[in-house]
Design an enzyme around this catalytic site. Structure first.
Site, PDB file in Angstrom:
ATOM      1  N   LYS A  10       0.804  -0.984  -0.223  1.00 32.83           N
ATOM      2  CA  LYS A  10      -0.368  -0.297   0.190  1.00 32.83           C
ATOM      3  C   LYS A  10       1.053   1.319  -0.056  1.00 32.83           C
ATOM      4  CE  LYS A  10      -3.426   2.351   2.653  1.00 32.83           C
ATOM      5  NZ  LYS A  10      -3.740   2.318   3.732  1.00 32.83           N
ATOM      6  N   THR A  12       0.868   3.714   0.510  1.00 33.19           N
ATOM      7  CA  THR A  12       0.676   5.117   2.003  1.00 33.19           C
ATOM      8  C   THR A  12       1.437   4.576   3.454  1.00 33.19           C
ATOM      9  OG1 THR A  12      -1.976   4.644   2.424  1.00 33.19           O
ATOM     10  CG2 THR A  12      -1.148   6.239   0.968  1.00 33.19           C
ATOM     11  N   CYS A  13       1.794   3.846   3.129  1.00 35.48           N
ATOM     12  CA  CYS A  13       1.973   2.918   4.764  1.00 35.48           C
ATOM     13  C   CYS A  13       3.428   3.276   4.523  1.00 35.48           C
ATOM     14  CB  CYS A  13       1.765   1.095   3.991  1.00 35.48           C
ATOM     15  SG  CYS A  13       2.983   0.040   5.223  1.00 35.48           S
ATOM     16  N   SER A  14       4.300   2.928   5.890  1.00 38.67           N
ATOM     17  CA  SER A  14       5.598   4.158   5.485  1.00 38.67           C
ATOM     18  C   SER A  14       6.440   2.521   5.995  1.00 38.67           C
ATOM     19  CB  SER A  14       5.769   4.431   7.571  1.00 38.67           C
ATOM     20  OG  SER A  14       4.801   3.297   8.414  1.00 38.67           O
TER      21      SER A  14
END
Length: 117
Positions: A10, A12-14
């Site tokens: 994903k 936006t996942c760090s």
């Protein structure tokens, strides 16, 4: 190992971003699959879990509000039921999952990706 890696992630996942950065730094060739734009099927998620060598429950993000609301962390559901719920609700899938050939690693922490390099 010379199979091209696939990163299920994903954007936006760090942890996903960190894993992708490690792969870029290593010079590894890989494809990144945003499973929100290219949804996983039940069969594909089952295949990923099989390659990880863990029960479906280990791929479940238990701290997600939806998981808590549905009490998914309490047990009682089969792997097939959990997989179906995760496919319908991709926020419930631990990420990133990196695959190379017949091996897969859940890269939490991101440094676990080094096992596949």
């Amino acid at each position: 190992m010379n199979d091209r890696m696939v990163v299920y992630q994903k954007p936006t996942c760090s942890k996903c971003r960190e894993t992708l950065a490690l792969l870029r730094e290593s010079g590894a060739e890989f494809d990144a699959v945003n499973y929100y734009e290219e949804p996983l099927t039940v069969e594909r998620l089952r295949e990923l879990i099989d390659k990880l060598g863990v029960p479906a429950r280990d791929v479940l993000r238990r701290d997600e509000p939806l998981a808590r609301g549905l009490k998914l962390g309490e047990g009682g559901l089969s792997d097939d039921e959990l997989i179906k719920i995760m496919v319908e609700n991709p926020d419930l899938i631990q990420r990133p999952i990196v695959v190379r050939g017949d091996e897969a690693v859940l890269c939490r922490p991101p440094e676990k990706v080094k096992r596949l390099l």
